[in-house]
Write an enzyme that holds these catalytic residues in place. Sequence first.
Site, PDB file in Angstrom:
ATOM      1  N   LEU A  33     -27.956  54.847  46.664  1.00  0.00           N
ATOM      2  CA  LEU A  33     -28.517  55.123  47.985  1.00  0.00           C
ATOM      3  C   LEU A  33     -30.042  55.094  47.999  1.00  0.00           C
ATOM      4  CD1 LEU A  33     -26.142  58.066  48.983  1.00  0.00           C
ATOM      5  CD2 LEU A  33     -25.830  55.623  49.364  1.00  0.00           C
ATOM      6  N   GLU A  35     -33.583  55.127  51.112  1.00  0.00           N
ATOM      7  CA  GLU A  35     -33.973  55.650  52.431  1.00  0.00           C
ATOM      8  C   GLU A  35     -33.234  54.959  53.589  1.00  0.00           C
ATOM      9  OE1 GLU A  35     -35.698  58.036  54.229  1.00  0.00           O
ATOM     10  OE2 GLU A  35     -35.512  58.978  52.272  1.00  0.00           O
ATOM     11  N   GLY A  36     -32.896  53.687  53.397  1.00  0.00           N
ATOM     12  CA  GLY A  36     -32.163  52.979  54.454  1.00  0.00           C
ATOM     13  C   GLY A  36     -30.838  53.678  54.737  1.00  0.00           C
ATOM     14  N   HIS A  37     -30.096  53.991  53.652  1.00  0.00           N
ATOM     15  CA  HIS A  37     -28.817  54.697  53.823  1.00  0.00           C
ATOM     16  C   HIS A  37     -29.060  56.092  54.415  1.00  0.00           C
ATOM     17  CE1 HIS A  37     -27.810  52.080  50.200  1.00  0.00           C
ATOM     18  NE2 HIS A  37     -26.904  51.708  51.083  1.00  0.00           N
ATOM     19  N   GLY A 147     -26.699  49.297  59.067  1.00  0.00           N
ATOM     20  CA  GLY A 147     -28.121  48.952  59.128  1.00  0.00           C
ATOM     21  C   GLY A 147     -28.336  47.532  59.631  1.00  0.00           C
ATOM     22  N   LYS A 149     -30.486  45.574  58.605  1.00  0.00           N
ATOM     23  CA  LYS A 149     -30.878  44.632  57.536  1.00  0.00           C
ATOM     24  C   LYS A 149     -29.747  43.626  57.297  1.00  0.00           C
ATOM     25  CE  LYS A 149     -31.038  45.138  53.026  1.00  0.00           C
ATOM     26  NZ  LYS A 149     -30.468  43.934  52.417  1.00  0.00           N
ATOM     27  N   ASP A 150     -28.509  44.132  57.315  1.00  0.00           N
ATOM     28  CA  ASP A 150     -27.350  43.235  57.208  1.00  0.00           C
ATOM     29  C   ASP A 150     -26.930  42.885  58.632  1.00  0.00           C
ATOM     30  OD1 ASP A 150     -26.675  43.315  54.216  1.00  0.00           O
ATOM     31  OD2 ASP A 150     -26.923  45.416  54.738  1.00  0.00           O
ATOM     32  N   MET A 184     -35.687  47.779  52.443  1.00  0.00           N
ATOM     33  CA  MET A 184     -35.026  48.544  51.375  1.00  0.00           C
ATOM     34  C   MET A 184     -33.648  47.953  51.092  1.00  0.00           C
ATOM     35  SD  MET A 184     -36.106  52.407  51.550  1.00  0.00           S
ATOM     36  CE  MET A 184     -37.832  52.863  51.688  1.00  0.00           C
ATOM     37  N   ARG A 187     -30.467  46.280  45.780  1.00  0.00           N
ATOM     38  CA  ARG A 187     -30.725  45.180  44.841  1.00  0.00           C
ATOM     39  C   ARG A 187     -32.202  45.056  44.463  1.00  0.00           C
ATOM     40  NH1 ARG A 187     -26.156  42.597  47.796  1.00  0.00           N
ATOM     41  NH2 ARG A 187     -24.570  42.151  46.230  1.00  0.00           N
TER      42      ARG A 187
END
Length: 280
Positions: A33, A35-37, A147, A149-150, A184, A187
Amino acid sequence: MEVYREPRLLSAKVKKIKKQGKGVGFVPTMGYLHEGHLSLTRKAKKDTDYVVVSIFVNPIQFGAGEDLKKYPRDLRRDLSLCRNNGVDAVFVPASKTMYKPGFSTYVNVEGLTDGLCGASRPGHFKGVTTVVAKLLNIVNPDTAYFGQKDAQQAIVIKQMAADLDMPIKIKIMPIIREKDGLAMSSRNVYLSPLERKEALSLYRSLRTVKGLWKRGEKNTEKLARKMRDVILKEKHAEIDYVSIVDMKALKPIKRISGKALAAVAAKIGKTRLIDNIILG
Ligand code: PAF
């Protein structure tokens, strides 16, 4: 905070919580995990009374030769982050619990999964939607958080929930970035210090495109070329795709008129990273 490994025990707990008239929020993750999570769990805590996080590195969403084996894992650290961020329950199923011998039912969203990451990672989204459908069935939350991001994943999951009449709200939350702009991602830990610097080119390319678009450039071919130029300045960068698509069907567009998504996937060294920005 409670940790569940058995689906039926977690389902029973959530049922009990809901009977008390409480709202349940759910954040599915593959762990490691960041900060995004945590921004998702905090939002869930704000919106609902009981927050469940799942930690499961889902084997069926990784293709042959991808990083399933080396995907970063640190359960002890993840549990402590969950505990410190107000999470009420963590679901950590074993692979053999999620995929029993004879498992043979898959969920596949068509069309939306053809392009972008769907084109370069065949079968990936089928794995994602199958596991997310299972997790949503087990947890049965009021709201699930994903998120931006995906971006493609989030849109695909929204479609799946609508198509399968799941009575669950899907909320998509903004990308969380490092101070220097790198999106973030679990990976990012794979990156060497030099690759970490080169990885910034993804966000730089997106900011460049946003700037050009704001100044009136609407031709996506020109915009995409500019993105490629920015990324390919880096020695270890290899572009998987650079694409400007409409936000609904995720299909490439020639000119930007409404809302569009500029998306990029690139390998920096051996690490495949994705990022995106909304135009409009
Ligand atoms: O975004 C992820 O971490 C995964 O794809 C998800 C949604 C947890 C499914 O395994």
